[in-house]
Design a protein around this motif. Structure first.
Motif, short mmCIF file in Angstrom:
data_model
loop_
_atom_site.label_atom_id
_atom_site.label_comp_id
_atom_site.label_asym_id
_atom_site.label_seq_id
_atom_site.Cartn_x
_atom_site.Cartn_y
_atom_site.Cartn_z
N ALA A 170 0.95 -1.27 -0.02
CA ALA A 170 -0.12 0.01 -0.05
C ALA A 170 0.91 1.24 0.03
O ALA A 170 0.30 2.22 -0.87
N ILE B 296 -1.30 4.19 -1.61
CA ILE B 296 -2.81 4.24 -1.25
C ILE B 296 -2.89 3.67 0.34
O ILE B 296 -1.84 3.44 0.81
N LYS B 297 -3.79 3.93 0.98
CA LYS B 297 -4.43 3.48 2.31
C LYS B 297 -4.17 1.95 2.42
O LYS B 297 -4.56 1.22 1.65
N THR C 140 -6.39 0.21 4.21
CA THR C 140 -7.65 -0.22 4.16
C THR C 140 -7.95 -0.49 2.48
O THR C 140 -8.71 -1.71 2.21
N LYS C 141 -7.65 0.47 1.78
CA LYS C 141 -7.83 0.44 0.11
C LYS C 141 -6.98 -0.85 -0.35
O LYS C 141 -7.75 -1.64 -1.07
N ALA C 142 -5.84 -0.98 0.03
CA ALA C 142 -5.12 -2.13 -0.25
C ALA C 142 -5.72 -3.52 -0.13
O ALA C 142 -6.03 -4.40 -0.76
N GLU D 24 -8.89 -3.81 0.74
CA GLU D 24 -10.06 -3.91 -0.34
C GLU D 24 -9.79 -4.31 -1.55
O GLU D 24 -10.24 -5.27 -2.21
N GLU D 25 -8.87 -4.04 -2.20
CA GLU D 25 -8.42 -4.39 -3.57
C GLU D 25 -8.00 -6.10 -3.65
O GLU D 25 -8.12 -6.75 -4.54
#
Length: 79
Positions: free
Chosen positions: A30, A35-36, A38-40, A42-43
């Motif tokens: 991340a 990126i954050k 949490t976003k990582a 999620e991906e």
């Protein structure tokens, strides 16, 4: 003379910087991707950022980070 490798401290042991690693924790991937965390995750959950498992650890190979960037570029071109 060999080039110096930058290191960072993790858990009391010196480890190669994220630039030279072949496998990254999701948090480190991340950071590389800007990126954050949490976003990582999620991906990863969506299957867009692929990972491998070693025991209970989920790691992101450097080439999967490159694949993810290429995916983002393709999506940007299609938009």
């Amino acid at each position: 003379m060999a080039p110096a490798v930058t290191t960072m401290r993790t858990g009391g042991a010196a480890a190669p910087s994220t630039e030279y690693r072949r496998l990254h924790r999701v948090e480190d991937a991340a950071e590389v991707l800007s990126i954050k965390r949490t976003k990582a995750y999620e991906e990863v959950r969506l299957g867009r950022l692929r990972t491998v498992r070693i025991g209970r650890r989920r790691l992101v190979p450097s080439e999967y980070i490159d694949d993810y960037v290429e995916l983002l570029k393709r999506e940007a071109e299609a938009a």
